[in-house]
Write a protein that holds these residues in place. Sequence first.
Motif, mmCIF file in Angstrom:
data_model
loop_
_atom_site.group_PDB
_atom_site.id
_atom_site.type_symbol
_atom_site.label_atom_id
_atom_site.label_comp_id
_atom_site.label_asym_id
_atom_site.label_seq_id
_atom_site.Cartn_x
_atom_site.Cartn_y
_atom_site.Cartn_z
ATOM 1 N N LEU A 264 -6.760 6.900 -7.450
ATOM 2 C CA LEU A 264 -6.049 7.862 -6.625
ATOM 3 C C LEU A 264 -4.877 7.156 -5.972
ATOM 4 N N GLU A 265 -3.754 7.854 -5.856
ATOM 5 C CA GLU A 265 -2.586 7.306 -5.164
ATOM 6 C C GLU A 265 -2.057 8.342 -4.194
ATOM 7 N N ILE A 266 -1.788 7.922 -2.978
ATOM 8 C CA ILE A 266 -1.184 8.805 -1.982
ATOM 9 C C ILE A 266 0.319 8.795 -2.228
ATOM 10 N N LEU A 267 0.884 9.958 -2.475
ATOM 11 C CA LEU A 267 2.314 10.072 -2.726
ATOM 12 C C LEU A 267 3.082 10.386 -1.446
ATOM 13 N N LYS A 268 2.517 11.247 -0.615
ATOM 14 C CA LYS A 268 3.141 11.647 0.659
ATOM 15 C C LYS A 268 2.043 11.937 1.665
ATOM 16 N N PRO A 269 2.256 11.758 2.911
ATOM 17 C CA PRO A 269 3.456 11.286 3.590
ATOM 18 C C PRO A 269 3.601 9.763 3.476
ATOM 19 N N GLU A 270 4.814 9.302 3.607
ATOM 20 C CA GLU A 270 5.128 7.887 3.457
ATOM 21 C C GLU A 270 4.356 7.013 4.447
ATOM 22 N N GLY A 271 4.182 7.504 5.677
ATOM 23 C CA GLY A 271 3.451 6.729 6.683
ATOM 24 C C GLY A 271 2.011 6.459 6.274
ATOM 25 N N LEU A 272 1.332 7.476 5.758
ATOM 26 C CA LEU A 272 -0.046 7.308 5.300
ATOM 27 C C LEU A 272 -0.079 6.424 4.055
ATOM 28 N N ARG A 273 0.869 6.600 3.166
ATOM 29 C CA ARG A 273 0.949 5.762 1.968
ATOM 30 C C ARG A 273 1.065 4.287 2.360
ATOM 31 N N ASN A 274 1.938 3.990 3.315
ATOM 32 C CA ASN A 274 2.123 2.607 3.759
ATOM 33 C C ASN A 274 0.881 2.062 4.460
ATOM 34 N N ARG A 275 0.223 2.893 5.250
ATOM 35 C CA ARG A 275 -0.996 2.470 5.941
ATOM 36 C C ARG A 275 -2.095 2.119 4.936
ATOM 37 N N MET A 276 -2.277 2.954 3.944
ATOM 38 C CA MET A 276 -3.306 2.700 2.932
ATOM 39 C C MET A 276 -2.957 1.459 2.116
ATOM 40 N N LYS A 277 -1.678 1.272 1.830
ATOM 41 C CA LYS A 277 -1.242 0.083 1.100
ATOM 42 C C LYS A 277 -1.605 -1.172 1.874
ATOM 43 N N LYS A 278 -1.382 -1.152 3.186
ATOM 44 C CA LYS A 278 -1.714 -2.319 4.017
ATOM 45 C C LYS A 278 -3.221 -2.565 4.027
ATOM 46 N N ILE A 279 -4.010 -1.514 4.145
ATOM 47 C CA ILE A 279 -5.472 -1.654 4.135
ATOM 48 C C ILE A 279 -5.926 -2.297 2.826
ATOM 49 N N LEU A 280 -5.374 -1.839 1.711
ATOM 50 C CA LEU A 280 -5.758 -2.377 0.407
ATOM 51 C C LEU A 280 -5.283 -3.817 0.225
ATOM 52 N N GLN A 281 -4.090 -4.121 0.709
ATOM 53 C CA GLN A 281 -3.594 -5.501 0.631
ATOM 54 C C GLN A 281 -4.466 -6.437 1.471
ATOM 55 N N ASP A 282 -4.866 -5.977 2.648
ATOM 56 C CA ASP A 282 -5.753 -6.781 3.495
ATOM 57 C C ASP A 282 -7.093 -7.018 2.807
ATOM 58 N N ALA A 283 -7.600 -5.990 2.126
ATOM 59 C CA ALA A 283 -8.867 -6.136 1.405
ATOM 60 C C ALA A 283 -8.727 -7.174 0.288
ATOM 61 N N ILE A 284 -7.636 -7.109 -0.444
ATOM 62 C CA ILE A 284 -7.410 -8.071 -1.522
ATOM 63 C C ILE A 284 -7.343 -9.487 -0.975
ATOM 64 N N SER A 285 -6.749 -9.656 0.190
ATOM 65 C CA SER A 285 -6.606 -11.002 0.771
ATOM 66 C C SER A 285 -7.961 -11.651 1.032
ATOM 67 N N HIS A 286 -8.990 -10.853 1.285
ATOM 68 C CA HIS A 286 -10.332 -11.408 1.471
ATOM 69 C C HIS A 286 -10.846 -12.057 0.188
ATOM 70 N N TYR A 287 -10.467 -11.493 -0.949
ATOM 71 C CA TYR A 287 -10.921 -11.995 -2.234
ATOM 72 C C TYR A 287 -10.019 -13.098 -2.784
ATOM 73 N N ASP A 288 -8.815 -13.222 -2.239
ATOM 74 C CA ASP A 288 -7.893 -14.258 -2.681
ATOM 75 C C ASP A 288 -8.222 -15.627 -2.107
ATOM 76 N N SER A 289 -8.957 -15.649 -1.005
ATOM 77 C CA SER A 289 -9.304 -16.944 -0.416
ATOM 78 C C SER A 289 -10.358 -17.626 -1.287
ATOM 79 N N GLU A 290 -10.360 -18.966 -1.253
ATOM 80 C CA GLU A 290 -11.288 -19.725 -2.097
ATOM 81 C C GLU A 290 -12.724 -19.644 -1.604
ATOM 82 N N LYS A 291 -12.896 -19.336 -0.355
ATOM 83 C CA LYS A 291 -14.227 -19.359 0.251
ATOM 84 C C LYS A 291 -14.501 -18.014 0.922
ATOM 85 N N PRO A 292 -15.686 -17.450 0.724
ATOM 86 C CA PRO A 292 -16.011 -16.172 1.387
ATOM 87 C C PRO A 292 -15.994 -16.322 2.905
#
Length: 89
Positions: free
Chosen positions: A56-84
């Motif tokens: 699923l992708e949020i197309l509009k509104p832009e503010g919600l799209r950006n907020r969800m993008k940040k949440i997902l990027q933060d989640a990915i950063s947890h998995y990018d670290s070498e140690k849990p």
Amino acid sequence: IELWVDASNAPYVLTKPLHESQRLIKENEDGSVIIHIYVIPNYEMERLLLGFGSCLEILKPEGLRNRMKKILQDAISHYDSEKPTEINA
């Protein structure tokens, strides 16, 4: 809120609407759909939408799209670290 839903989840979302205000805007050739739901973005809706992951992708509104993008990027950063992340119990 305008959303794109992939082809594998489109039948589910069309038969079990995310919200009573849901309207189908477009059916794409690949089977994906674009829908609108008429709600004020809120915590519960964000959690529901996040549950679809990459389907699923949020197309509009832009503010919600950006907020969800940040949440997902933060989640990915947890998995990018070498140690849990350690839990102190």
